[in-house]
Enzyme design. Sequence first.
Site, mmCIF file in Angstrom:
data_model
loop_
_atom_site.group_PDB
_atom_site.id
_atom_site.type_symbol
_atom_site.label_atom_id
_atom_site.label_comp_id
_atom_site.label_asym_id
_atom_site.label_seq_id
_atom_site.Cartn_x
_atom_site.Cartn_y
_atom_site.Cartn_z
ATOM 1 N N ASP A 38 0.860 -1.184 0.000
ATOM 2 C CA ASP A 38 0.000 0.000 0.000
ATOM 3 C C ASP A 38 0.896 1.234 0.000
ATOM 4 O O ASP A 38 2.053 1.166 0.424
ATOM 5 C CB ASP A 38 -0.906 0.000 1.247
ATOM 6 N N ASP A 64 3.835 2.541 -4.133
ATOM 7 C CA ASP A 64 2.962 3.472 -4.860
ATOM 8 C C ASP A 64 2.731 2.858 -6.237
ATOM 9 O O ASP A 64 3.660 2.761 -7.053
ATOM 10 C CB ASP A 64 3.644 4.842 -4.971
ATOM 11 N N ASN A 91 -5.639 -4.750 -6.366
ATOM 12 C CA ASN A 91 -6.826 -4.181 -5.726
ATOM 13 C C ASN A 91 -6.761 -2.662 -5.560
ATOM 14 O O ASN A 91 -7.779 -1.995 -5.608
ATOM 15 C CB ASN A 91 -7.010 -4.841 -4.352
ATOM 16 N N TYR A 158 -12.044 6.987 -14.397
ATOM 17 C CA TYR A 158 -12.277 5.755 -13.623
ATOM 18 C C TYR A 158 -12.919 4.680 -14.498
ATOM 19 O O TYR A 158 -12.471 3.537 -14.522
ATOM 20 C CB TYR A 158 -13.183 6.076 -12.424
#
Length: 254
Positions: A38, A64, A91, A158
């Site tokens: 993460d 990142d 994810n 997105y």
Amino acid sequence: MTGKLDNKVAIVTGAGSGMGKAIAELFARQGASVVIADINADSLSAVVSEIEAKGGNAFQVVTDMSKETDVISMVKETVDHYNKLDILVNNAGIMDNFKTVGNVSDELWQKVLAINLTGPFIASREAINVMKNQENGGVIVNNASIGGLFGARGGAAYSTAKHGLIGLTKNIGATYGVFGNVRANAIAPGAVATNIGASITEPDELGMKALAAAGEGPTGQPEQIAQLALFLASDESSFVNGEVITADGGWTAR
Ligand SMILES: NC(=O)c1ccc[n+]([C@@H]2O[C@H](COP(=O)([O-])OP(=O)(O)OC[C@H]3O[C@@H](n4cnc5c(N)ncnc54)[C@H](O)[C@@H]3O)[C@@H](O)[C@H]2O)c1
């Protein structure tokens, strides 16, 4: 007790929060050694501690997903640490305030595409080049979205990135899955109660109008998505490949 992922090594990106955290915790309970990746180092340490407190095995790599060197290191550090990689869960992802094409800055477009699509591509490339040489191959699970199947569940960037992630999934499935030993599948969640909603701070008026026209769906919990990720990562789904499975409580069934 035997688990569904005993002796497996899994990377879960975006594992500091929401669905990634639930997936990492469930995979660890099912016997996997989990690499928690993460951008948020504090949340990573907390998740690793929680997993270890319950007797699980976890290892953290601050990553990142928009930085190629970070993503390459994430896979390399995993293999250096555990000597193999069985499962990659792409994810990590961000939203885009539902910005419609006329309102998307170059900066927002590039950031969303980098984290939600290019990062998963680089991670998949690095993982596949490890997995294809392993006796038992490997599995990739991509957390897409119903925004990757329909036009009004996110903004332009997105929706584009998530449609692309589903295309990447199908291409890997049709090539390395059919002719090799690496399966890939995607999950398309609907609304799930996580921290991602807090990032919607300046919603685009037209984007929200389009979302409202698509109607409201029920809200699921991260653990419900984690169960689907477990199925797709485990041998129970050995003949499921190149698929996208919607988990939205019926939102898009109407
Ligand atoms: N929550 C929903 O309703 C929903 C619906 C469909 C799809 N999704 C997708 O599910 C995935 C997980 O989202 P969530 O809802 O659990 O969100 P979340 O915000 O709770 O968790 C996302 C995690 O990703 C991390 N992250 C953000 N940018 C990163 C980067 N550049 N590199 C590495 N990590 C980074 C964050 O620090 C966070 O820990 C995302 O890809 C999202 O698009 C969410």
